[in-house]
Design a protein around this motif. Structure first.
Motif, PDB file in Angstrom:
ATOM      1  N   PRO B 131      33.660 -36.942   7.846  1.00  0.00           N
ATOM      2  CA  PRO B 131      33.529 -38.388   8.065  1.00  0.00           C
ATOM      3  C   PRO B 131      34.742 -39.126   7.521  1.00  0.00           C
ATOM      4  O   PRO B 131      35.260 -38.791   6.453  1.00  0.00           O
ATOM      5  N   GLY B 132      35.201 -40.084   8.276  1.00  0.00           N
ATOM      6  CA  GLY B 132      36.352 -40.865   7.851  1.00  0.00           C
ATOM      7  C   GLY B 132      37.671 -40.337   8.379  1.00  0.00           C
ATOM      8  O   GLY B 132      38.650 -41.087   8.463  1.00  0.00           O
ATOM      9  N   VAL B 133      37.709 -39.053   8.742  1.00  0.00           N
ATOM     10  CA  VAL B 133      38.948 -38.511   9.314  1.00  0.00           C
ATOM     11  C   VAL B 133      39.111 -39.057  10.725  1.00  0.00           C
ATOM     12  O   VAL B 133      38.149 -39.146  11.494  1.00  0.00           O
ATOM     13  N   HIS B 134      40.310 -39.442  11.058  1.00  0.00           N
ATOM     14  CA  HIS B 134      40.609 -40.008  12.384  1.00  0.00           C
ATOM     15  C   HIS B 134      40.149 -39.036  13.463  1.00  0.00           C
ATOM     16  O   HIS B 134      40.575 -37.890  13.500  1.00  0.00           O
ATOM     17  N   GLY B 135      39.278 -39.537  14.334  1.00  0.00           N
ATOM     18  CA  GLY B 135      38.711 -38.700  15.387  1.00  0.00           C
ATOM     19  C   GLY B 135      37.261 -38.350  15.145  1.00  0.00           C
ATOM     20  O   GLY B 135      36.541 -37.998  16.088  1.00  0.00           O
ATOM     21  N   TRP B 140      35.125 -43.973  15.521  1.00  0.00           N
ATOM     22  CA  TRP B 140      35.274 -44.339  16.932  1.00  0.00           C
ATOM     23  C   TRP B 140      35.116 -45.828  17.171  1.00  0.00           C
ATOM     24  O   TRP B 140      34.345 -46.506  16.468  1.00  0.00           O
ATOM     25  N   ARG B 141      35.789 -46.319  18.185  1.00  0.00           N
ATOM     26  CA  ARG B 141      35.658 -47.740  18.543  1.00  0.00           C
ATOM     27  C   ARG B 141      34.362 -47.997  19.311  1.00  0.00           C
ATOM     28  O   ARG B 141      33.842 -49.106  19.315  1.00  0.00           O
ATOM     29  N   LEU B 285      40.470 -41.170  24.600  1.00  0.00           N
ATOM     30  CA  LEU B 285      41.353 -40.178  23.991  1.00  0.00           C
ATOM     31  C   LEU B 285      42.697 -40.820  23.641  1.00  0.00           C
ATOM     32  O   LEU B 285      43.481 -41.160  24.517  1.00  0.00           O
ATOM     33  N   GLU B 286      42.916 -40.965  22.350  1.00  0.00           N
ATOM     34  CA  GLU B 286      44.195 -41.507  21.888  1.00  0.00           C
ATOM     35  C   GLU B 286      45.251 -40.419  21.997  1.00  0.00           C
ATOM     36  O   GLU B 286      45.009 -39.264  21.632  1.00  0.00           O
ATOM     37  N   VAL B 456      43.344 -37.350  20.270  1.00  0.00           N
ATOM     38  CA  VAL B 456      42.293 -37.587  19.284  1.00  0.00           C
ATOM     39  C   VAL B 456      41.193 -38.433  19.913  1.00  0.00           C
ATOM     40  O   VAL B 456      41.487 -39.497  20.463  1.00  0.00           O
ATOM     41  N   PRO B 457      39.939 -37.995  19.827  1.00  0.00           N
ATOM     42  CA  PRO B 457      38.859 -38.812  20.386  1.00  0.00           C
ATOM     43  C   PRO B 457      38.639 -40.054  19.528  1.00  0.00           C
ATOM     44  O   PRO B 457      38.532 -39.952  18.303  1.00  0.00           O
TER      45      PRO B 457
END
Lengths: 441, 480
Positions: B131-135, B140-141, B285-286, B456-457
């Motif tokens: 949790p908290g890690v990008h993706g 998520w937005r 997907l970034e 990255v999702p």
């Protein structure tokens, strides 16, 4: 030759240090015989290698571990997942040409068994898992054991050293195993169709369907298609080239197996292996089985397993037995798990995430155009189950209900296991999964 | 009496007539517009959801409408005229939670991943699990957690940005009037040359869907360019484009079997409102273009030949122009092509087994599923569009795809193939798009390893797009 044994490096033959060399050499001879017998009937293209060398290139073929036949059979059903998972954990009676094995009193020196020498049917059950991967669930779904070891290896162990086989069985399954449990108590006969009844095994021969490998445990593969001989024969037969109606090469594995029937189009394994080999032959190489010989597990990808909270657990996938560096038996310890968001209730849900593999050795060969055979069999979709088919060399209408009934899987009636997802608690042992399919005398 | 064919059956093809007024138009044939806008909404209560559906259902663009304008567009483009002006196209899809809030049973759709929701499946997809890690879904937005899970996703499309914006404002006003909250609102736009942010021509390949638009035998959804005597004609709409039965994308229609030309029975079961619907996978997907370029610069010198452009082509399986590597392994010929296979490159000499396009579409190769015919049942209908400008700090792909089984289609391609190093053929992970902590691939005989994620999702959902009549029924509270 890489040997099979415990994951801590203690291979089976080394338990008999005084006979280690002899045991290994004799097993090598068995393997050489199997590889030799796997040569195709028409090896005009010299495309089959009965022996591979260390310097041969290797192509790995991989395939899904959950039986495609069961997924396909139940594909039309609304509750297809539960039905295929149940069926996968349900044992099916062994049949040869529609008949069970029978006790017999056969004369020495002959394999023919007259009808008046036949006795009662013999109970023999196998797992309906035919992708060279078989599994068995420990009572409360706390443990799932997977194997891809072939029956021929264990038959060899029992033949050369029954006490060694018993020792291993006790370690892997149950300390109560005794030698008498692992062998046929009498001669048994199988039905060979037009040739009548023939001796299948003699009293004292290893019984691959003994209780400790079926209803009460798992040591090696039980499905008649999951043998080392079958895998090697598939490689051999796969080197034969075929052509379609207009002389065009048949490249698609599904079409190939429907026309030839030399392997089963309803599996994942057979089309994957046959498809790869047909392309390799076209590319101008000869192929054969490479080390590690036979089928092994690929490295598991179990990211689909998660706790209900969503975090990945510390999944314990223990390699219990290896063939060289490759895993042939693994034990997965699980509690309170979900798989792909759904509660874990069947071992098949884990099998969905496993892949099997076999190593194909390749060597360039100088040859002219491939000699291709014609093949005129056909795939007949099962009535009501069009995702699976029977390969025949006659009209589909000629397949009768008895044949289709034998073709069909046995469905399971056991209750799904429901481990607690909130707090650990024991759940009742499931209904005996083979209850409904136990062969009646 | 005609003898039975050998091999597989070659029954006379009788492609089904599609319910052109029922199937939403982005499913078939697809909006294919220059601009898209995705609006994720939450209605919380059944009556608000019903009000929203009552307002929007009449505006949903159908297969018939989109096909009609597709024909007009082709006509105009063929004569050198620009794309025709089109009305705003709207499609609508619901999450499992959205269906539940409308009083419908999401398990009627009979896809366990859809029922679980993308957030629950995220670990399976290989997304970050801390949790908290990008993706990780917590970052998520849209979607991924209960707080950000939408009830529905509106898909808007138009070739004109201004028309799209004006139309979207009207819809947003209607949503506000219905008491529906907007969780997420983002616009995507095609980049010049039809490329995506890593610089590659995108959207070249995809299946052609069998089916007819009317009872006329030749009124096909997918135009056929192969002559009747071409041996590929029963299998492809044009060279390299396989024909797939529509039941793989629309519920209630014939689906794919092992024999490519035989129509399989539709998957049965479920409520009546599932018919003519489709499952949508949305993944925001970034794309970390800087990291990708650094990777190319770092790794290219270690390969035996070629530079960064070649390394990028090895990762994708195509040159930036869209030319497939397996046909042109040495240099970019500058033209895209979809007419190729890998059967003569089983050993991956010309194109790596781990190349992205080979991973997600192994074409004529056998796979871990068996023969190449089984690959047809894994296809999805992609409708993705980039977001963020060419030099934007935040940019990527709004990935969208349609299918009738998220488990056996989208998740086979991602979990089963891209994220594994041994499937569909051994040779490594999809280094470009695959999701795994460490990925390795054999490229030009060199093992290349990375733990960096270039994709990255950052949002997404699993959704179901009902037919137009099902939308009306749900609006009226009929969930039978």
């Amino acid at each position: 030759m890489q040997t099979i044994g415990m994951a801590d490096g203690a291979d089976d033959f080394a338990r008999r240090p005084a006979r280690l060399g002899a045991l290994a050499a004799r097993w090598d001879e068995r393997l050489a015989q199997l590889r030799s017998r796997a040569r195709p009937a028409f090896d005009d293209n010299s495309s089959y290698l009965a022996e591979t060398r260390d310097d041969d290139a290797v192509h790995m073929v991989t395939w899904d571990a959950f039986p495609r036949f069961l997924s396909g059979w139940f594909a039309v059903d609304a509750d297809r997942d539960e039905r295929r998972y149940r069926a996968a954990e349900t044992l099916k009676p062994v049949r040869f040409n529609g008949e069970p094995l029978r006790v017999c009193t056969a004369a020495a020196g002959t394999n023919h068994v007259p009808e008046d020498a036949l006795g009662e049917p013999v109970a023999a059950l196998f797992r309906q898992q035919d992708e060279y991967c078989e599994w068995r669930v420990g009572g409360n779904l706390e443990r799932v054991v997977f194997t891809c070891e072939p029956p021929e290896y264990w038959a060899y162990l029992a033949e050369v050293d029954i006490e060694l086989a018993v020792e291993l069985y006790r370690e892997l399954v149950d300390e109560r195993v005794v030698a008498e449990d692992l062998v046929w108590r009498t001669d048994v006969a199988s039905y060979d169709g037009a040739n009548g009844w023939r001796v299948y095994a003699r009293a004292g021969d290893y019984n691959p369907w003994n209780r400790w490998n079926t209803v009460d445990g798992l040591v090696h593969c039980t499905h008649p298609a999951n043998t080392l001989a079958a895998a090697l024969k598939l490689i051999g037969d796969g080197t034969q080239a075929y052509q379609g109606d207009y002389g065009e090469p048949i490249r698609d594995a599904g079409e190939l197996l429907c026309r030839t029937g030399f392997a089963n189009p309803n599996r994942f394994s057979d089309p994957a292996i046959a498809g790869a080999i047909s392309l390799l032959i076209e590319a101008g190489v000869a192929v054969g089985a490479a080390e590690p010989l036979g089928v092994t597990f690929t490295e598991p990808r179990l990211t689909g397993l998660a706790r209900p909270s969503g975090d990945n657990p510390n999944v314990r996938w223990r390699a219990a037995r290896r063939h060289g560096d490759a895993v042939v038996r693994a034990e997965l310890t699980i509690t309170e798990m979900t798989v792909g968001g759904a509660p874990l209730q069947f071992g098949g849900q884990v099998a969905d995430h496993l892949r099997m593999r076999i190593a194909i050795g390749m060597r360039p060969v100088a040859r002219g155009p491939l000699t291709r055979l014609s093949a005129l069999k056909r795939c007949c979709p099962a009535p009501g189950h069009p995702d699976v088919a029977m390969v025949v060399d006659r009209a589909c209408a000629g397949i009768g209900p008895t044949e289709w009934a034998a073709f069909a899987p046995v469905e399971g009636t056991s209750a799904a296991r429901k481990p607690a997802l909130t707090s650990p608690r024991r759940v009742p042992d499931p209904v005996d999964p083979h209850e409904s399919s136990r062969m009646l005398g | 009496m005609t003898p039975e064919p050998v091999g597989r059956s070659s029954a006379t093809l009788d492609e089904p007539v599609l319910d052109v007024d029922e199937i939403q138009g982005d499913v078939l044939p697809g909006f294919n517009t220059l601009h898209r806008r995705l609006i994720a909404v939450c209605f919380d209560q059944r009556d608000r959801g019903q009000t929203m559906l009552a307002e929007l259902a009449p505006r949903v663009a159908t297969l018939a409408e989109v096909c009609h304008l597709r024909s007009e567009r082709r006509e105009r483009l063929a004569h050198g005229r620009g794309r025709p002006r089109t009305p705003l196209w709207l499609n609508l899809a619901l999450t499992a939670r959205g269906l539940q809030r409308l009083g419908a049973d999401p398990t009627s759709v009979r896809d366990r991943s859809f029922a679980a929701g993308l957030g629950a499946i995220s670990p399976t997809l290989g997304d970050p699990t801390d949790p908290g890690v990008h993706g990780h879904p917590s970052t998520w937005r849209v979607g991924g957690t209960a707080a950000r899970e939408p009830d529905a996703l509106l898909l808007l499309g138009n070739d004109d940005a201004a028309t799209l914006a004006i139309g979207a404002e009207r819809i947003l006003a209607a949503l506000r009037a219905a008491g529906v909250c907007v969780l997420y609102d983002e616009t995507g736009a095609m980049l010049p040359g039809g490329r995506e942010h890593f610089g590659f021509r995108d959207g070249i390949a995809g299946p052609a869907v069998r089916g007819r638009l009317s009872a006329r035998p030749d009124d096909m959804l997918a135009r056929r360019s192969l002559g009747p005597t071409d041996p590929r004609a029963p299998y492809e709409s044009r060279p390299g484009r396989p024909l797939v039965w529509p039941g793989q994308f629309v519920f209630g229609l014939p689906r794919q079997l092992d024999d490519p030309v035989v129509a399989g029975p539709a998957f049965e079961g479920g409520a009546a409102w599932v018919r003519n619907g489709s499952l949508l996978v949305f993944r925001r997907l970034e794309q970390d273009v800087s990291a990708f370029r650094r990777f190319l610069a770092t790794e290219a010198p270690g390969l035996p030949r070629g530079g960064e452009e070649r390394l990028a082509a090895l990762l994708v399986g195509r040159w930036p122009s869209g030319a497939p590597l397996v046909r042109w392994p040495e240099a970019d010929p500058g033209e895209e092509s979809d007419d190729f296979g890998y059967a003569l490159d089983l050993l991956a000499v010309r194109c790596p087994a781990a190349a992205h396009i080979r991973k997600v579409n192994p074409r004529d190769l056998p796979t871990d599923l068996g023969g190449s015919g089984r690959t047809l049942a894994t296809h999805v209908l992609r409708r993705s569009i980039p977001y963020g400008g060419p030099d934007a700090a935040e940019r990527g792909l709004l990935f969208l795809c349609w299918q009738t089984s998220i488990v056996r289609q989208f998740e086979r391609l991602t979990v089963g193939w891209m994220n594994r190093d041994d499937a569909p053929q051994p040779g490594g992970h999809d280094l470009l798009v695959g999701q795994a902590p460490v990925r390795c691939a054999m490229l030009d005989g060199v093992a290349v390893v990375t733990s960096e994620r270039f994709v990255v999702p950052t949002g997404g959902a699993y959704l179901f797009a009902p037919s137009t009549s099902a939308l009306r029924a749900l609006a009226e509270g009929d969930t039978s």
